[in-house]
Design a protein around this motif. Sequence first.
Motif, PDB file in Angstrom:
ATOM      1  N   VAL A 360      14.708  74.107  21.718  1.00 42.40           N
ATOM      2  CA  VAL A 360      15.477  72.858  21.703  1.00 42.40           C
ATOM      3  C   VAL A 360      14.797  71.798  22.569  1.00 42.40           C
ATOM      4  CG1 VAL A 360      17.636  71.799  22.466  1.00 42.40           C
ATOM      5  CG2 VAL A 360      17.690  73.908  21.120  1.00 42.40           C
ATOM      6  N   VAL A 370      19.155  66.182  18.837  1.00 49.46           N
ATOM      7  CA  VAL A 370      19.755  67.512  18.910  1.00 49.46           C
ATOM      8  C   VAL A 370      21.033  67.456  19.729  1.00 49.46           C
ATOM      9  CG1 VAL A 370      19.447  69.922  19.595  1.00 49.46           C
ATOM     10  CG2 VAL A 370      17.476  68.606  18.788  1.00 49.46           C
ATOM     11  N   THR A 372      23.379  70.269  21.378  1.00 46.39           N
ATOM     12  CA  THR A 372      23.433  71.703  21.630  1.00 46.39           C
ATOM     13  C   THR A 372      24.689  72.028  22.412  1.00 46.39           C
ATOM     14  OG1 THR A 372      22.192  73.606  22.497  1.00 46.39           O
ATOM     15  CG2 THR A 372      22.043  71.554  23.751  1.00 46.39           C
ATOM     16  N   SER A 406      23.031  62.733  20.251  1.00 46.00           N
ATOM     17  CA  SER A 406      22.054  63.643  20.816  1.00 46.00           C
ATOM     18  C   SER A 406      22.438  63.970  22.253  1.00 46.00           C
ATOM     19  CB  SER A 406      20.659  63.027  20.771  1.00 46.00           C
ATOM     20  OG  SER A 406      19.705  63.902  21.382  1.00 46.00           O
TER      21      SER A 406
END
Length: 408
Positions: A360, A370, A372, A406
């Motif tokens: 990642v 991203v 997460t 993100s």
Amino acid sequence: MNRSAAAQQHGPRRTLLAWVASVLLVVAAPTAHSAPLYPSPDPDPFYAQPADLSGTQPGDVLEVRPMPALAMFPDTTVTAVKFRSNNSAGEPIAATTTVLQPNNQQPDAPVLSYQHIINGLGVRCSVSKVLYTSDPDLMVREAVFWNVALRRGWTMVLPDHLGPNFAYGAAKLGGQVTLDSIRAIRQVEQLRVANSRVAMAGYSGGGMATAWAAALQPEYAPEVEIAGAAMGGVPMNLVSMLEGLGFGTHPVFGLALAAGIGLEREYPQRFPISDQMNAKGLAARASIADACTNDILASGAGRGILDFAATTSMVQDPQARAVVEENSLELYDGAPVMPVFEWHSPIDGLIPVDAITNTVHRWCAAGTPVVTESTPTPDHLTAAVLGLPAALDWLDARLRGETAPSTC
């Protein structure tokens, strides 16, 4: 490079088998050659490999078949699509995918390619067969999630991402089959998805196929526009995962054994683990050649590499190591250009979390948006359920065209 020079470059051979620790990369001089053991042929000609695919391109549609309705997915039409893809050597293969569509599906409505967990080595383990079985070992556990998507008017695409040889462990292959499945369904006129927004999702082994598809897309299928990929519990590094099993016994050693068998099927010259098996190992291989999750787990429960290896001598084979590395996403240079939603347990007992974190971070550095999330459970399978609601909301926003957030 001669054998002596290779040994100096790669160090003492502590891993042809240390690398797939529980997968039997123990190298010695075998007394007889054991060829890869492939799955039993499917009697249904729809799943047969055509004699000649030389005139086709990845994603070309080979056959379309209407399928019976499914009680677990009410008011839904089911269609099977056979299409051209590539194996890990770049050679043409035929693969299959199953398409679920609500009966009131609108033209160009959103599409979700969902890569189901397939812990299997035989034809009955494929998603297209699992949908029509009552075997509790095979039943679709994500049916509730899929019904939510169908009720939103989405088309669900469910590729058989292990390929025709059920190459369990060949993660890169799964990414290619997934992308070619998306290419194919756009060409099937009656599905009416030629201009649909498409997203992908999957967990564990299905997450691995999803993650590889996301990372490969810029190079393998640059014309396939994907709105986003949601992936959970992804084994990002098979090397570290299998090394972590070591040489002791493990309750899920059967999965590692199955991965070794699957990789040998996909790379018969570079990953010949059957040559390294003792009589017990060959018997175990035969017993699970067509098996799915429960039988695979039972075959290796409480066992380890030393139970099935012909010898304990450890000599590194650079070709075998390269195969495992090639299927470890943490070691792949490419990064997705599409937005990614990733979730995992912070203390996963099956997969190395560090490999997820490292991957990642690299994707973030490459500019991938991203998000997460860490789920509050140490259990791999529970994390799948806990992460799905947030993943579904994230996918809904991507399929509606909203700008991706993100957490990089």
